[in-house]
Design a protein around this motif. Sequence first.
Motif, short mmCIF file in Angstrom:
data_model
loop_
_atom_site.label_atom_id
_atom_site.label_comp_id
_atom_site.label_asym_id
_atom_site.label_seq_id
_atom_site.Cartn_x
_atom_site.Cartn_y
_atom_site.Cartn_z
N ILE A 1 -2.55 1.22 2.97
CA ILE A 1 -2.09 2.17 4.05
C ILE A 1 -2.43 1.39 5.53
O ILE A 1 -2.79 -0.06 5.52
CB ILE A 1 -3.04 3.00 4.74
CG1 ILE A 1 -2.56 3.66 6.21
CG2 ILE A 1 -4.72 2.96 5.28
CD1 ILE A 1 -2.84 4.71 6.93
N ASP B 1 -7.75 2.11 2.05
CA ASP B 1 -7.04 3.05 2.14
C ASP B 1 -7.48 3.61 3.52
O ASP B 1 -8.20 2.90 4.65
CB ASP B 1 -8.75 3.97 1.49
CG ASP B 1 -9.67 3.69 1.55
OD1 ASP B 1 -10.20 3.96 2.95
OD2 ASP B 1 -11.16 3.11 1.04
N GLU B 2 -6.96 4.68 3.75
CA GLU B 2 -7.09 4.71 5.00
C GLU B 2 -8.28 5.39 6.21
O GLU B 2 -8.57 5.11 6.92
CB GLU B 2 -6.04 6.59 5.23
CG GLU B 2 -5.97 7.07 6.69
CD GLU B 2 -5.11 8.25 6.63
OE1 GLU B 2 -4.70 8.97 7.72
OE2 GLU B 2 -4.52 8.64 5.66
N TYR C 1 -0.33 4.31 12.39
CA TYR C 1 -0.85 4.27 10.78
C TYR C 1 0.12 4.48 9.93
O TYR C 1 1.19 5.97 10.30
CB TYR C 1 -1.81 5.80 10.10
CG TYR C 1 -2.88 5.15 11.77
CD1 TYR C 1 -4.63 4.13 11.23
CD2 TYR C 1 -2.76 5.44 12.60
CE1 TYR C 1 -6.00 4.33 11.18
CE2 TYR C 1 -4.80 5.47 13.34
CZ TYR C 1 -5.50 4.75 12.48
OH TYR C 1 -6.70 4.20 13.48
N LEU C 2 0.23 4.20 9.05
CA LEU C 2 1.70 4.23 8.62
C LEU C 2 1.69 3.83 7.13
O LEU C 2 0.46 3.75 6.36
CB LEU C 2 2.88 2.77 8.75
CG LEU C 2 3.12 2.19 9.90
CD1 LEU C 2 3.37 1.00 9.72
CD2 LEU C 2 3.97 3.14 10.59
N ASP C 3 1.83 4.84 6.39
CA ASP C 3 2.08 5.45 4.38
C ASP C 3 2.91 3.55 3.83
O ASP C 3 4.25 3.81 3.64
CB ASP C 3 2.75 6.91 4.18
CG ASP C 3 1.71 6.93 2.74
OD1 ASP C 3 0.84 6.22 2.76
OD2 ASP C 3 2.73 7.79 2.06
N VAL D 1 4.19 2.71 1.24
CA VAL D 1 4.99 3.26 -0.59
C VAL D 1 5.58 2.24 -1.47
O VAL D 1 6.02 2.47 -2.54
CB VAL D 1 6.09 4.29 -0.35
CG1 VAL D 1 5.86 5.47 1.32
CG2 VAL D 1 7.40 3.83 0.60
#
Length: 98
Positions: free
Chosen positions: A2, A58-59, A86-88, A90
């Motif tokens: 993340i 991890d988040e 907060y940005l996923d 990918v």
Amino acid sequence: MIGVLVTFTPTEKYDRSALTKIAGELRGPFEGMAGLRFKSFMLDEHGLQARNFYVWDDEEKARAFFTEELVGKVTEVYGAPPTIEYLDIVGFVDNSGT
């Protein structure tokens, strides 16, 4: 993974040398920090925003780091309250080993 983008927008422009000093002083605690893969201290091209970008394993670790107490401390340091996104992540390219 993340990503977390933390943005500070003060009422006046930032001084690049002052932010460079802050980055140098605050770097130590992040070196070797569990769960943190990467952190950068950044200034936009016009000096209007300071941005810090983090990459976490991890988040849960990322969200646990950004406590109300921490937000209060960095608000004092940067002279403005942060916006935290907060940005996923990918996809990720790491050329540091080449």
